[in-house]
Design a protein around this motif. Sequence first.
Motif, PDB file in Angstrom:
ATOM      1  N   THR A 151      28.628  50.810  52.863  1.00 12.40           N
ATOM      2  CA  THR A 151      29.817  50.136  53.387  1.00 12.40           C
ATOM      3  C   THR A 151      29.514  49.582  54.778  1.00 12.40           C
ATOM      4  O   THR A 151      28.576  50.036  55.437  1.00 12.40           O
ATOM      5  CB  THR A 151      31.001  51.115  53.481  1.00 12.40           C
ATOM      6  OG1 THR A 151      30.627  52.240  54.287  1.00 12.40           O
ATOM      7  CG2 THR A 151      31.415  51.602  52.103  1.00 12.40           C
ATOM      8  N   TYR A 246      30.140  51.257  40.476  1.00  8.97           N
ATOM      9  CA  TYR A 246      29.533  50.354  41.470  1.00  8.97           C
ATOM     10  C   TYR A 246      28.143  49.892  41.026  1.00  8.97           C
ATOM     11  O   TYR A 246      27.779  48.732  41.216  1.00  8.97           O
ATOM     12  CB  TYR A 246      29.457  51.063  42.817  1.00  8.97           C
ATOM     13  CG  TYR A 246      28.843  50.239  43.924  1.00  8.97           C
ATOM     14  CD1 TYR A 246      29.593  49.272  44.589  1.00  8.97           C
ATOM     15  CD2 TYR A 246      27.521  50.416  44.315  1.00  8.97           C
ATOM     16  CE1 TYR A 246      29.039  48.504  45.612  1.00  8.97           C
ATOM     17  CE2 TYR A 246      26.957  49.664  45.325  1.00  8.97           C
ATOM     18  CZ  TYR A 246      27.717  48.704  45.971  1.00  8.97           C
ATOM     19  OH  TYR A 246      27.161  47.948  46.962  1.00  8.97           O
ATOM     20  N   GLN A 247      27.369  50.807  40.441  1.00 13.36           N
ATOM     21  CA  GLN A 247      26.027  50.446  39.979  1.00 13.36           C
ATOM     22  C   GLN A 247      26.089  49.399  38.877  1.00 13.36           C
ATOM     23  O   GLN A 247      25.203  48.556  38.754  1.00 13.36           O
ATOM     24  CB  GLN A 247      25.291  51.701  39.473  1.00 13.36           C
ATOM     25  CG  GLN A 247      25.094  52.785  40.502  1.00 13.36           C
ATOM     26  CD  GLN A 247      24.401  52.311  41.762  1.00 13.36           C
ATOM     27  OE1 GLN A 247      23.412  51.575  41.690  1.00 13.36           O
ATOM     28  NE2 GLN A 247      24.919  52.694  42.909  1.00 13.36           N
ATOM     29  N   ALA A 249      28.769  47.180  38.413  1.00 11.98           N
ATOM     30  CA  ALA A 249      29.427  45.943  38.840  1.00 11.98           C
ATOM     31  C   ALA A 249      29.612  45.946  40.354  1.00 11.98           C
ATOM     32  O   ALA A 249      30.746  46.021  40.852  1.00 11.98           O
ATOM     33  CB  ALA A 249      30.768  45.798  38.129  1.00 11.98           C
ATOM     34  N   PRO A 250      28.518  45.859  41.113  1.00 13.19           N
ATOM     35  CA  PRO A 250      28.622  45.962  42.573  1.00 13.19           C
ATOM     36  C   PRO A 250      29.432  44.843  43.219  1.00 13.19           C
ATOM     37  O   PRO A 250      30.228  45.101  44.123  1.00 13.19           O
ATOM     38  CB  PRO A 250      27.163  45.930  43.039  1.00 13.19           C
ATOM     39  CG  PRO A 250      26.404  45.308  41.911  1.00 13.19           C
ATOM     40  CD  PRO A 250      27.125  45.715  40.675  1.00 13.19           C
ATOM     41  N   THR A 251      29.255  43.619  42.777  1.00 12.80           N
ATOM     42  CA  THR A 251      29.981  42.499  43.375  1.00 12.80           C
ATOM     43  C   THR A 251      31.483  42.655  43.174  1.00 12.80           C
ATOM     44  O   THR A 251      32.280  42.465  44.109  1.00 12.80           O
ATOM     45  CB  THR A 251      29.510  41.160  42.778  1.00 12.80           C
ATOM     46  OG1 THR A 251      28.103  41.023  42.996  1.00 12.80           O
ATOM     47  CG2 THR A 251      30.228  39.995  43.433  1.00 12.80           C
ATOM     48  N   LEU A 252      31.872  43.010  41.978  1.00 15.22           N
ATOM     49  CA  LEU A 252      33.280  43.206  41.663  1.00 15.22           C
ATOM     50  C   LEU A 252      33.871  44.337  42.504  1.00 15.22           C
ATOM     51  O   LEU A 252      34.968  44.207  43.066  1.00 15.22           O
ATOM     52  CB  LEU A 252      33.443  43.524  40.173  1.00 15.22           C
ATOM     53  CG  LEU A 252      34.875  43.766  39.676  1.00 15.22           C
ATOM     54  CD1 LEU A 252      35.707  42.502  39.852  1.00 15.22           C
ATOM     55  CD2 LEU A 252      34.865  44.201  38.220  1.00 15.22           C
ATOM     56  N   GLU A 254      32.782  45.500  45.408  1.00 17.62           N
ATOM     57  CA  GLU A 254      32.816  45.136  46.827  1.00 17.62           C
ATOM     58  C   GLU A 254      34.003  44.232  47.133  1.00 17.62           C
ATOM     59  O   GLU A 254      34.625  44.346  48.195  1.00 17.62           O
ATOM     60  CB  GLU A 254      31.503  44.466  47.225  1.00 17.62           C
ATOM     61  CG  GLU A 254      30.342  45.453  47.334  1.00 17.62           C
ATOM     62  CD  GLU A 254      29.010  44.766  47.532  1.00 17.62           C
ATOM     63  OE1 GLU A 254      28.985  43.520  47.664  1.00 17.62           O
ATOM     64  OE2 GLU A 254      27.984  45.473  47.540  1.00 17.62           O
ATOM     65  N   LYS A 255      34.325  43.341  46.222  1.00 19.51           N
ATOM     66  CA  LYS A 255      35.490  42.466  46.415  1.00 19.51           C
ATOM     67  C   LYS A 255      36.794  43.244  46.273  1.00 19.51           C
ATOM     68  O   LYS A 255      37.719  43.087  47.070  1.00 19.51           O
ATOM     69  CB  LYS A 255      35.448  41.320  45.406  1.00 19.51           C
ATOM     70  CG  LYS A 255      34.368  40.286  45.693  1.00 19.51           C
ATOM     71  CD  LYS A 255      34.399  39.155  44.666  1.00 19.51           C
ATOM     72  CE  LYS A 255      33.344  38.105  44.983  1.00 19.51           C
ATOM     73  NZ  LYS A 255      33.334  36.995  43.973  1.00 19.51           N
ATOM     74  N   LYS A 258      37.152  45.801  49.312  1.00 22.69           N
ATOM     75  CA  LYS A 258      36.741  45.289  50.618  1.00 22.69           C
ATOM     76  C   LYS A 258      37.536  45.922  51.756  1.00 22.69           C
ATOM     77  O   LYS A 258      36.996  46.314  52.790  1.00 22.69           O
ATOM     78  CB  LYS A 258      36.883  43.770  50.658  1.00 22.69           C
ATOM     79  CG  LYS A 258      36.374  43.149  51.954  1.00 22.69           C
ATOM     80  CD  LYS A 258      36.430  41.624  51.877  1.00 22.69           C
ATOM     81  CE  LYS A 258      35.866  41.008  53.149  1.00 22.69           C
ATOM     82  NZ  LYS A 258      35.901  39.516  53.076  1.00 22.69           N
TER      83      LYS A 258
END
Length: 264
Positions: A151, A246-247, A249-252, A254-255, A258
């Motif tokens: 983070t 997270y592993q 779908a990391p982009t999803l 993080e959005k 956030k």
Amino acid sequence: MNSHLAGKKVLITGASSGIGMYLAIHIAREGGTPILAARSVNRLKIITQQVQDRFDVPCYWYEADLSNDAAWKDVVDRICFEHGPLDALINNAGMAVFDYVSEAKWQDIDRMLGVNVKSLIRTTHQLLPHFLNRKQGHIVNIASQAGKIATPKSAVYSASKHAVIGFTNALRMEVEKDGVYVTSVNLGPVRTNFFKEADPSGGYEQAVDKMMLDPNNVAYTVVKHLFTERREINLPAWMDSGSKVYQLAPTLMEKALKRQFSKK
């Protein structure tokens, strides 16, 4: 005492407060011999005396600054000389300073890597031959969920805990054939003095107050699994589930998270 810890000698780093202190208490409760290492001599003396009085078991303490590699090596050598082969090592010492990389002080970065990674590997490397020669032992590395989900403002801390998890996983595979157990303990925020240095403003601690783990419960769980073949201990369980998502779908993630990720 009929306990799997009776008479076992366990070295605990970072043992002057928080999880380390409770590890000493629970190990002593089960008849084990805690060997404590930390910087705060006054705290170590108090904990040692209380453990001895309450549980009637030996308990020893050593002043140690784990950020000083040469000095820490000498302390470990002294511990081995005075106590003989140890039965377990709990690498609990750790520290953090939460900052953006662009604003971080190099001395803080250097100390985080020194305490969280180098001293942990140093201690393990120094004691491992004793475990391998006896075909038994347990190495427990206190890591963090931050080693799985990074983070903002925790880049160096996350990197250090990612290193701990990687080191632990590789070491486990190397020594499993020799009867030595290796466990990674991956924790979310714990209610200790950790955040007084990590985030002196108190903002992050306040933001995660409701989800903070009790250090006594963490220590109890770790001690319960000493000398058992346990790959990981993940607390809290819901955060471990989040790290698995997270592993995938990391982009999803993080959005979606956030705002939560930026609470430091």
